[in-house]
Design a protein around this motif. Structure first.
Motif, PDB file in Angstrom:
ATOM      1  N   ILE A   1       1.301   8.810  -4.031  1.00 22.89           N
ATOM      2  CA  ILE A   1       0.611  10.310  -4.097  1.00 22.89           C
ATOM      3  C   ILE A   1       1.236  10.864  -5.087  1.00 22.89           C
ATOM      4  O   ILE A   1       0.684  11.755  -5.919  1.00 22.89           O
ATOM      5  CB  ILE A   1       0.704  10.688  -2.649  1.00 22.89           C
TER       6      ILE A   1
ATOM      7  N   SER B   1      -2.854   7.592   0.573  1.00 24.52           N
ATOM      8  CA  SER B   1      -2.481   7.255  -0.575  1.00 24.52           C
ATOM      9  C   SER B   1      -3.495   6.704  -1.760  1.00 24.52           C
ATOM     10  O   SER B   1      -3.482   6.890  -3.054  1.00 24.52           O
ATOM     11  CB  SER B   1      -1.191   6.221  -0.609  1.00 24.52           C
TER      12      SER B   1
ATOM     13  N   PRO C   1       3.819   5.065   0.117  1.00 25.27           N
ATOM     14  CA  PRO C   1       2.618   5.738  -0.131  1.00 25.27           C
ATOM     15  C   PRO C   1       2.770   7.017  -0.773  1.00 25.27           C
ATOM     16  O   PRO C   1       2.053   7.726  -1.686  1.00 25.27           O
ATOM     17  CB  PRO C   1       1.967   5.775   1.374  1.00 25.27           C
TER      18      PRO C   1
ATOM     19  N   CYS D   1      -1.571   6.265   6.582  1.00 26.66           N
ATOM     20  CA  CYS D   1      -0.629   6.447   5.495  1.00 26.66           C
ATOM     21  C   CYS D   1      -1.348   5.561   4.183  1.00 26.66           C
ATOM     22  O   CYS D   1      -1.032   6.084   3.055  1.00 26.66           O
ATOM     23  CB  CYS D   1       0.707   5.900   5.999  1.00 26.66           C
TER      24      CYS D   1
ATOM     25  N   SER E   1      -5.558   9.422  -3.054  1.00 24.92           N
ATOM     26  CA  SER E   1      -4.989  10.139  -4.277  1.00 24.92           C
ATOM     27  C   SER E   1      -5.252   9.308  -5.412  1.00 24.92           C
ATOM     28  O   SER E   1      -5.598  10.035  -6.519  1.00 24.92           O
ATOM     29  CB  SER E   1      -3.483  10.190  -3.911  1.00 24.92           C
TER      30      SER E   1
END
Length: 314
Positions: A214, A116, A210, A112, A119
């Protein structure tokens, strides 16, 4: 203390996914095939990233960590499930159940966090390309990876220790094919309502924070792409980010259903399917998504295959 000792002294029984029927034999061999693909695909990707200097970039360094998580997920669950199917029994010791739960929580939370942060890497690459070498320097990448793994260890240690502290003095049959926290809580003979609420709150933090990062990152990326005048530049930016968006959608879709949707809204059968999705199907697809849609990886793989072919001829 007596109840806890009784829990620790007893084995759990995992229900498994398959029975010894013809259709389930086909599904079993399909799972074995996918398990093999995960190990092979992720290992090849790790090898390419390690050996090819063109892939020694922040994006591929983060991708190598994702590949490690993709290997760990099925290794924690699938071999035990395969052994239970072949031996006709799904018994697992208290310690084995604790280990499964800990490592699955560790890898889930770590992924997780890692997705993130990946991204953010794509945001910097598209929106601040000139500052990319500074913003994504080696120290920053190591900090990202360390944060991901530490968050996984931290959450897994707390959640596992609390879950195993509850007494399990009634049924020890887990209606799941591995020891997952929600399925195990249902077996406790004490009141777990408060902990279940705390678990839901922590699930919101672990998943929604997260996801927020993102969404923000890719919202800024989309705005930057739409402002580009060159069609080729827009296509390159979309291609660069589309693989990551696909992975995020697959992983978070299953995780949100499992940990944020109340248990009364899904059955044990649905939980099995969703758990299989994020513990096996998504790790199987990740190397394919990144390798088939990424030219650098394709060129690196072609180079390795060419060298192997040349040496075999010599």
């Amino acid at each position: 203390m007596g109840e806890s000792n009784q829990s620790a002294a007893s084995d759990f029984i995992l229900m498994g996914l398959f029975s010894n029927t013809g259709s389930h034999l086909v599904l079993f061999f399909l799972v074995v095939t996918m398990f093999t693909m995960v190990l092979l695909g992720s290992t090849i990707l790790l090898y390419l990233i390690h050996t090819d200097s063109r892939l020694h970039t922040p994006m591929y360094f983060l991708l190598s960590q994702l590949s490690l998580l993709d290997i760990g997920f099925p290794l924690t669950t699938i071999p035990k499930m395969m052994a239970a199917f072949l031996q006709g029994g799904g018994s697992i010791s208290f310690g084995g159940c604790a280990a499964q739960m800990f490592f699955l929580m560790l890898m889930g939370v770590s992924e997780c966090a890692l997705l993130s942060l990946m991204s953010y890497d794509r945001y910097v690459a598209v929106c601040h390309p000139l500052h990319y070498p500074v913003l994504m320097r080696r120290q920053v990448c190591l900090l990202m990876v360390g944060t991901s793994w530490f968050s996984g260890v931290f959450v897994a240690s707390i959640q596992t220790s609390i879950t195993l502290h509850f007494p399990y003095c009634a049924s020890h049959t887990v209606d799941h094919f591995f020891c997952e926290l929600p399925a195990l809580l249902k077996l406790s003979c004490s009141d777990t309502t408060a902990y279940a609420l705390a678990l839901s709150i922590s699930g919101v933090l672990v998943l929604l924070l997260p996801i927020s990062l993102i969404v923000t990152s890719y919202g800024l990326v989309l705005g930057a792409v739409l402002r580009m005048h060159s069609a080729e530049a827009r296509h390159k930016a979309f291609t660069t980010c589309s693989s990551h968006i696909t992975v995020v959608g697959l992983f978070y879709g299953a995780a949100v259903f499992m940990y944020m949707v109340p248990g009364t809204y899904h059955s044990p059968q649905q939980d099995n399917v969703v758990s299989l999705f994020y513990s096996l199907i998504t790790p199987t697809l990740n190397p394919l998504i990144y390798s088939l849609r990424n030219r650098e990886v394709q060129l690196s793989l072609a180079k390795v295959l060419h060298r192997a072919g040349f040496r075999s001829i010599r």
